[in-house]
Design a protein around this motif. Sequence first.
Motif, short mmCIF file in Angstrom:
data_model
loop_
_atom_site.label_atom_id
_atom_site.label_comp_id
_atom_site.label_asym_id
_atom_site.label_seq_id
_atom_site.Cartn_x
_atom_site.Cartn_y
_atom_site.Cartn_z
N THR A 155 -0.30 6.96 3.66
CA THR A 155 -1.26 6.07 4.31
C THR A 155 -1.85 6.65 5.59
O THR A 155 -2.93 6.25 6.00
N ALA A 180 -9.14 9.87 -2.15
CA ALA A 180 -7.81 9.30 -2.40
C ALA A 180 -7.70 8.92 -3.87
O ALA A 180 -8.23 7.90 -4.30
N ARG A 181 -7.01 9.76 -4.63
CA ARG A 181 -6.86 9.52 -6.07
C ARG A 181 -5.49 8.92 -6.37
O ARG A 181 -4.49 9.32 -5.80
N VAL A 182 -5.50 7.97 -7.30
CA VAL A 182 -4.27 7.33 -7.73
C VAL A 182 -4.01 7.75 -9.18
O VAL A 182 -4.92 7.79 -10.00
N LEU A 216 0.82 -1.20 0.00
CA LEU A 216 0.00 0.00 0.00
C LEU A 216 0.86 1.26 0.00
O LEU A 216 0.51 2.27 -0.62
N PHE A 227 1.84 1.82 -3.48
CA PHE A 227 0.69 2.12 -4.33
C PHE A 227 0.19 3.55 -4.13
O PHE A 227 -0.15 4.24 -5.09
N TYR A 228 0.14 4.00 -2.87
CA TYR A 228 -0.43 5.32 -2.59
C TYR A 228 0.52 6.23 -1.81
O TYR A 228 0.65 7.40 -2.11
N PHE A 270 -10.47 4.14 -3.23
CA PHE A 270 -9.58 4.94 -4.08
C PHE A 270 -10.32 5.25 -5.38
O PHE A 270 -11.29 4.58 -5.74
N ASN A 326 -9.43 6.53 -9.67
CA ASN A 326 -8.38 6.74 -10.66
C ASN A 326 -8.18 8.23 -10.92
O ASN A 326 -8.79 9.08 -10.28
N LEU A 373 -5.34 8.00 5.07
CA LEU A 373 -6.39 7.09 4.61
C LEU A 373 -7.28 6.65 5.76
O LEU A 373 -6.81 6.38 6.87
#
Length: 213
Positions: free
Chosen positions: A77, A133-135, A70, A73-74, A94, A96, A80
Amino acid sequence: MEIGKKSNRMARKILLLLLSQVIISCTESKTSSRRNQTPKVHEEDVRQEAIFTPDSTIHGVLKLHNRTSLDEFYGETERLKLVDSLREAYVLPFCNRNGSQYLFGYQYEGNEKLSFSVFEIGYVKKDMEVCEARVDVENFSTESGIKLGMPLEELLELKGKEYEFRSDSLIIYKIDDYSGSEFLQKYNMPAYFLECSMNASRVSKIKLGFEYP
């Protein structure tokens, strides 16, 4: 004189008989040869049937039952927060890059904090507020390439036809033979599933992971 004529006729008959036998023999030989020839198969006609293998990673980074993935990935944390009102378990949501797709990580009771047993990918609807929370990715996908909008034919080429259940709107793959599955033994989980919801023969939602023990 009559005897000579009879001899000539007899000789012609014998010659014709011999020629007939030669022709028949040649014909049979060619037919036998064609039967014994191996049919020519074009390479594009030989397609190996896909064998189902489980997906456990999102976008090549975020992994089932792997807390440290994680961070890669982000990253942030500490910002979150788990949500308890979206699904049957706590989820970490999450979105996009453009906010059109969501990714939920399900945290079962007993999981390590921010470690996930199930992933769900779908399209964001107007009444869903999940995009804090945008990835920075265009499309969420699994390591084998399953993603939203994928045609049914491509899904079956990737994952095979050994599904547990299939209808016009849902395809389910499952692994539940613990003693015969190195994958289940690795994670010490009783069963794994991959569900793909379909809309007009295209993937509209993906859900994969472990059943609650």
